[in-house]
Design a protein around this motif. Structure first.
Motif, short mmCIF file in Angstrom:
data_model
loop_
_atom_site.label_atom_id
_atom_site.label_comp_id
_atom_site.label_asym_id
_atom_site.label_seq_id
_atom_site.Cartn_x
_atom_site.Cartn_y
_atom_site.Cartn_z
N GLY A 329 0.80 -1.20 0.00
CA GLY A 329 0.00 0.00 0.00
C GLY A 329 0.84 1.25 0.00
N LEU A 330 2.15 1.12 -0.26
CA LEU A 330 3.05 2.27 -0.24
C LEU A 330 3.33 2.71 -1.67
CD1 LEU A 330 4.98 4.22 1.20
CD2 LEU A 330 6.73 2.45 1.05
N THR A 331 2.94 3.93 -1.99
CA THR A 331 3.21 4.51 -3.31
C THR A 331 3.94 5.83 -3.08
OG1 THR A 331 1.18 3.53 -4.17
CG2 THR A 331 2.22 5.26 -5.50
N PRO A 332 5.26 5.85 -3.20
CA PRO A 332 5.99 7.10 -2.94
C PRO A 332 5.64 8.19 -3.95
CG PRO A 332 7.46 5.18 -2.97
CD PRO A 332 6.16 4.74 -3.51
N ALA A 333 5.78 9.42 -3.50
CA ALA A 333 5.64 10.56 -4.41
C ALA A 333 6.88 10.62 -5.30
CB ALA A 333 5.48 11.85 -3.61
N VAL A 334 6.69 10.89 -6.58
CA VAL A 334 7.79 10.83 -7.53
C VAL A 334 7.71 11.96 -8.54
CG1 VAL A 334 7.94 8.31 -7.36
CG2 VAL A 334 6.53 9.34 -9.15
N PHE A 335 8.80 12.09 -9.30
CA PHE A 335 8.78 12.83 -10.55
C PHE A 335 8.60 11.80 -11.66
CE2 PHE A 335 11.09 15.92 -7.95
CZ PHE A 335 10.45 17.10 -8.30
N ALA A 336 7.47 11.81 -12.35
CA ALA A 336 7.20 10.86 -13.41
C ALA A 336 7.71 11.42 -14.74
CB ALA A 336 5.71 10.56 -13.50
N VAL A 337 8.36 10.55 -15.54
CA VAL A 337 8.93 10.97 -16.82
C VAL A 337 8.45 10.01 -17.91
CG1 VAL A 337 11.05 11.25 -18.16
CG2 VAL A 337 10.99 11.95 -15.75
N LEU A 339 9.42 8.93 -21.35
CA LEU A 339 10.54 9.02 -22.27
C LEU A 339 10.11 9.03 -23.73
CD1 LEU A 339 13.04 6.55 -20.52
CD2 LEU A 339 13.10 9.05 -20.50
N ASP A 340 8.86 8.65 -24.02
CA ASP A 340 8.37 8.65 -25.39
C ASP A 340 7.98 10.04 -25.88
OD1 ASP A 340 8.69 5.88 -25.57
OD2 ASP A 340 6.71 5.53 -24.71
N ALA A 341 7.85 10.99 -24.95
CA ALA A 341 7.47 12.35 -25.35
C ALA A 341 8.61 13.01 -26.12
CB ALA A 341 7.12 13.17 -24.11
N PRO A 342 8.28 13.90 -27.09
CA PRO A 342 9.34 14.59 -27.84
C PRO A 342 10.28 15.37 -26.93
CG PRO A 342 7.21 14.88 -28.91
CD PRO A 342 6.94 14.24 -27.59
N ARG A 343 9.72 16.00 -25.90
CA ARG A 343 10.52 16.73 -24.92
C ARG A 343 10.07 16.29 -23.53
NH1 ARG A 343 10.97 23.04 -26.05
NH2 ARG A 343 12.51 22.71 -24.39
N PRO A 344 10.62 15.20 -23.02
CA PRO A 344 10.17 14.67 -21.72
C PRO A 344 10.34 15.68 -20.60
CG PRO A 344 11.56 13.08 -22.86
CD PRO A 344 11.69 14.37 -23.60
N LEU A 345 9.36 15.71 -19.70
CA LEU A 345 9.39 16.58 -18.54
C LEU A 345 9.28 15.74 -17.27
CD1 LEU A 345 6.88 19.36 -19.72
CD2 LEU A 345 9.38 19.44 -19.79
N ALA A 346 9.86 16.23 -16.19
CA ALA A 346 9.74 15.59 -14.88
C ALA A 346 8.48 16.14 -14.22
CB ALA A 346 10.97 15.87 -14.03
N ARG A 347 7.42 15.33 -14.19
CA ARG A 347 6.12 15.79 -13.70
C ARG A 347 5.89 15.30 -12.27
NH1 ARG A 347 1.14 13.29 -13.98
NH2 ARG A 347 2.07 11.63 -15.26
N PRO A 348 5.66 16.21 -11.31
CA PRO A 348 5.42 15.79 -9.92
C PRO A 348 4.13 14.99 -9.79
CG PRO A 348 5.95 18.14 -10.06
CD PRO A 348 5.67 17.68 -11.45
#
Length: 434
Positions: A329-337, A339-348
């Protein structure tokens, strides 16, 4: 009695007193039964204190018992990092033949966290009240007491990654170019001096099976600051590039057939296992970066930029799952990326811990020698074999610049695995099976 044996003894005593089976405890710890059994027998050591903390709470340990267990884990982990007690290798299964050795004795030491010398003894006790935030909040200002205690236990000889070579925005310098070639087979340039080394080196770069981690020498030490040059980053970074979901769930791509692949390791042994099998992360990869300041002043982490340096067609290899699922039941908070995006962003992305929400990480963040920060990045792809790295922009007393976060001077590598054959390890048969 060695440090590892003493830690295993304390775990067994708590388990026996609690009257819980290995299966019941494994479900509460979000790990596999076999992994927990190895911990309690002294055959392996948890890679993170999070597992030890959850174990103590699941067994109803008192505050004093939890502190004793924490101290025993610190001593055993420090001895393991120093290379005095090598990790045991998994027992070979009765398959077609034994798989390649997971590691030699000299390779059995996971890379150390950065070192803070002279941490006071009360730090370990203050950790009791703050460690939860340090573990489940994948990013944010982690409890300084926890990190100082862990880092002090690692010892001054631990191999801390270099984080000095930065690009100074105040001096008109530009960020360093990508540290990898755009396509396989091209000559590999020398990595920039600002690269933060990963805590473990896995295969990366070209998908050519003939190339390996040993082909690229580690980057040279960054030069000291000088007038007219970019300031040295007042940061140290420890990068873990083989982080598994809940400490047990992950998958790798490998060209070898199931009869030639060694049994799955525990998370702490994953870097050596992946290197020996020439495996790459399948579908997704979690990267954890621990940062702390090196000077008296504070440093502000301003932005995290994703750089994809190469895209290739995913290799037609097999997928090997490290676990058949470990719940949790543990889901840490992350920056999701993506990689298939033309300009990947680190999304909170926000997380949760047993129903309690964990806020999404937000930059800027403040970091110092006594206030470390843990950044957790989860990258995923469904369409490419991607080489990528992170650029962390910072501002501190000496100026501002960019810290390169990669895999020990090589790019991080994550490959799509859609439609590939998937194998899981059958413990009762001692072999990989579909």
């Amino acid at each position: 009695m060695s440090e590892a044996e003493n830690f295993a003894r304390l775990m067994r005593e708590l388990k026996e007193r609690a009257g819980l089976s290995y299966g019941a405890l494994a479900r509460r710890l979000h790990t596999s039964t076999s992994t927990l059994h190895r911990y309690c027998n002294g055959e392996a050591l948890p890679a993170e204190f999070a597992v030890v903390d959850r174990f103590a709470r699941a067994c109803g340990a008192s505050q004093g018992e939890a502190v004793d267990l924490h101290r025993a884990w610190l001593l055993a982990d420090a001895r393991r990092r120093a290379g005095v007690v090598p990790e045991p290798e998994p027992e070979p299964g009765p398959g077609p033949g034994p798989g390649p050795a997971l590691r030699s004795e000299s390779e059995s030491v996971p890379e150390a966290e950065p070192v803070v010398v002279g941490a006071p003894e009360p730090v370990a006790r203050r950790d009791r009240y703050r460690r939860r935030a340090a573990v489940v909040a994948a990013v944010g200002v982690t409890a300084g007491a926890v990190a100082v205690a862990l880092l002090a236990a690692a010892g001054p000889e631990s191999r801390a990654p270099r984080a000095g070579g930065s690009t100074g925005t105040g001096t008109g310098a530009t960020p360093p170019a990508a540290s990898v070639p755009a396509a396989p087979g091209a000559p590999e340039p020398t990595p920039p001096a600002g690269s933060a080394s990963a805590g473990s080196a896995g295969p990366s770069g070209s998908s050519d099976p003939g190339s390996g981690p040993a082909d690229t020498p580690p980057p040279a030490s960054p030069p000291a600051s000088a007038p007219g040059r970019a300031p040295v980053a007042p940061l140290k970074a420890a990068v873990r590039s083989h982080v598994w979901t809940a400490g047990c769930d992950h998958a790798y791509l490998a060209e070898r057939g199931p009869g030639s692949v060694a049994p799955p390791p525990v998370e702490a042994d994953a870097p050596a296992w992946a290197s020996a099998q020439r495996a790459v992360h399948a579908g997704s990869q979690i990267v954890e970066v621990t940062l702390h300041g090196t000077g008296p002043g504070a440093v502000v982490l301003e932005d995290l930029e994703v750089r994809v340096s190469a895209r290739r067609k995913p290799p037609a290899w097999n997928v090997y799952q490290m676990s058949q699922g470990c719940g949790g039941g543990l889901t840490p908070a992350v920056f999701a990326v993506n990689l298939d995006a033309p300009r990947p962003l680190a999304r909170p992305v926000a997380g949760n811990d047993g129903g309690s929400p964990l806020p999404a990480p937000v930059l800027p963040l403040r970091v110092s020698a006594v206030e470390p920060v843990v950044l957790r990045v989860e990258a995923a792809t469904t369409g490419c074999d991607c080489d990528w790295f992170l650029d962390l922009r910072w501002t501190g007393p000496s100026g501002s610049g960019t810290l390169r976060i990669d895999d020990d001077g090589r790019p991080l590598r994550t490959s799509a695995a859609t439609g590939r054959p998937v194998y899981g390890y059958a413990l009762e048969q001692g072999r990989w099976a579909r």
